[in-house]
Design an enzyme around this catalytic site. Structure first.
Site, PDB file in Angstrom:
ATOM      1  N   ASN A 150       0.998  -1.179  -0.018  1.00  0.00           N
ATOM      2  CA  ASN A 150       0.143  -0.011  -0.065  1.00  0.00           C
ATOM      3  C   ASN A 150       1.010   1.057   0.006  1.00  0.00           C
ATOM      4  OD1 ASN A 150      -2.374  -1.589   0.360  1.00  0.00           O
ATOM      5  ND2 ASN A 150      -1.591  -1.727   2.603  1.00  0.00           N
TER       6      ASN A 150
ATOM      7  N   HIS B 207      -4.066   2.917  14.078  1.00  0.00           N
ATOM      8  CA  HIS B 207      -5.091   2.140  13.324  1.00  0.00           C
ATOM      9  C   HIS B 207      -4.628   0.632  13.664  1.00  0.00           C
ATOM     10  CE1 HIS B 207      -5.421   5.343  10.204  1.00  0.00           C
ATOM     11  NE2 HIS B 207      -6.301   5.608  11.125  1.00  0.00           N
TER      12      HIS B 207
ATOM     13  N   LYS C   5       2.796  -5.372   9.387  1.00  0.00           N
ATOM     14  CA  LYS C   5       2.978  -4.384   8.646  1.00  0.00           C
ATOM     15  C   LYS C   5       4.755  -3.976   8.502  1.00  0.00           C
ATOM     16  CE  LYS C   5      -1.036  -1.575   9.539  1.00  0.00           C
ATOM     17  NZ  LYS C   5      -1.463  -0.188   9.893  1.00  0.00           N
TER      18      LYS C   5
ATOM     19  N   TYR D  75       3.927   0.438   2.620  1.00  0.00           N
ATOM     20  CA  TYR D  75       3.841  -0.509   3.521  1.00  0.00           C
ATOM     21  C   TYR D  75       3.323  -1.833   3.103  1.00  0.00           C
ATOM     22  CZ  TYR D  75      -0.760   1.211   4.728  1.00  0.00           C
ATOM     23  OH  TYR D  75      -2.204   1.500   4.582  1.00  0.00           O
TER      24      TYR D  75
ATOM     25  N   GLU E 155     -11.897  -3.219  11.196  1.00  0.00           N
ATOM     26  CA  GLU E 155     -11.083  -1.969  11.563  1.00  0.00           C
ATOM     27  C   GLU E 155     -11.389  -1.394  12.924  1.00  0.00           C
ATOM     28  OE1 GLU E 155     -10.564   1.334   8.518  1.00  0.00           O
ATOM     29  OE2 GLU E 155     -12.623   1.440   9.057  1.00  0.00           O
TER      30      GLU E 155
ATOM     31  N   LYS F 235     -12.884  10.084  10.943  1.00  0.00           N
ATOM     32  CA  LYS F 235     -12.867   8.540  11.795  1.00  0.00           C
ATOM     33  C   LYS F 235     -11.625   8.562  12.981  1.00  0.00           C
ATOM     34  CE  LYS F 235     -10.789   5.373   9.414  1.00  0.00           C
ATOM     35  NZ  LYS F 235     -10.606   4.364   8.614  1.00  0.00           N
ATOM     36  N   ASP F 236     -10.509   9.307  12.682  1.00  0.00           N
ATOM     37  CA  ASP F 236      -9.590   9.032  13.805  1.00  0.00           C
ATOM     38  C   ASP F 236      -9.813  10.196  15.042  1.00  0.00           C
ATOM     39  OD1 ASP F 236      -8.230   7.347  12.214  1.00  0.00           O
ATOM     40  OD2 ASP F 236      -6.750   8.499  11.474  1.00  0.00           O
TER      41      ASP F 236
END
Length: 182
Positions: A48, A61, A71, A131, A142, A168-169
């Site tokens: 990604n 996350h 990751k 990553y 999530e 969202k964060d």
């Protein structure tokens, strides 16, 4: 490549051997055999990439349960402060974090195993962040922890009013309310 341990077992910094000359540089970014000798077998299935500007903070996350992800992260352009938070309830380092500066200059990589929340803050005008992950993205799995949770006490090196993050964060859980790994 040099594999450096951190204060949390399983979280590693990888420094490549860079060959510079008048034409530019060359380095091996990932080598399966060396990676497995120092860290273990991880079946990366996807790469990604994101591009962000100064002050963008993405995270913290993670994905829950069977969709958790390991990751291997690095910066192609710019500079970020990268953070991994141990959310493994049975870990002796539960709730602790490791920070590392990743940049196009130092070419470091950061390996974050499953069981960690992850985030980064862009410190340069712009950053291209890439990553590898070992599991698919699953929106239903999530989860996130607030980047500025006082219990975690992460020392982000910019004024909080300059942090740019997603809705969202901003709505992510506090650490005390997060879903942990066992």
């Amino acid at each position: 490549m040099q594999f450096l341990t951190t204060s949390i077992a399983g979280v590693n910094i990888i420094e490549p051997k860079v060959f510079n000359d008048a034409r530019g540089y060359f380095f091996e970014a990932w080598k399966k055999k060396e990676f497995e000798e120092h860290i273990g077998s991880v079946d990366f299935i996807q790469d990604n990439e994101s591009k962000s500007s100064y002050g963008v903070l993405r995270g913290l996350h993670y994905q829950k349960g069977e969709f958790s992800q390991a990751k291997l992260v690095r910066v192609i352009k710019g500079k970020v402060l990268d953070v991994a938070v141990d959310i493994r309830k049975s870990s002796p380092t539960f709730g602790q974090h490791v920070m590392v500066e990743l940049s196009e200059e130092n070419k470091r990589q950061f390996f974050i195993p499953r069981g960690f929340a992850h985030g980064f803050l862009v410190l340069s005008d712009e950053a291209v962040f890439t990553y590898k992950v070992d599991n698919v993205y699953a929106p239903q799995a999530e989860a996130g922890i607030r980047w500025n949770d006082p219990q975690l006490a992460i020392n982000w090196p910019i004024d909080p009013k300059d942090v740019l993050t997603s809705e969202k964060d901003l709505a992510a859980s506090l650490f005390k309310d997060a879903v942990y790994f066992e």
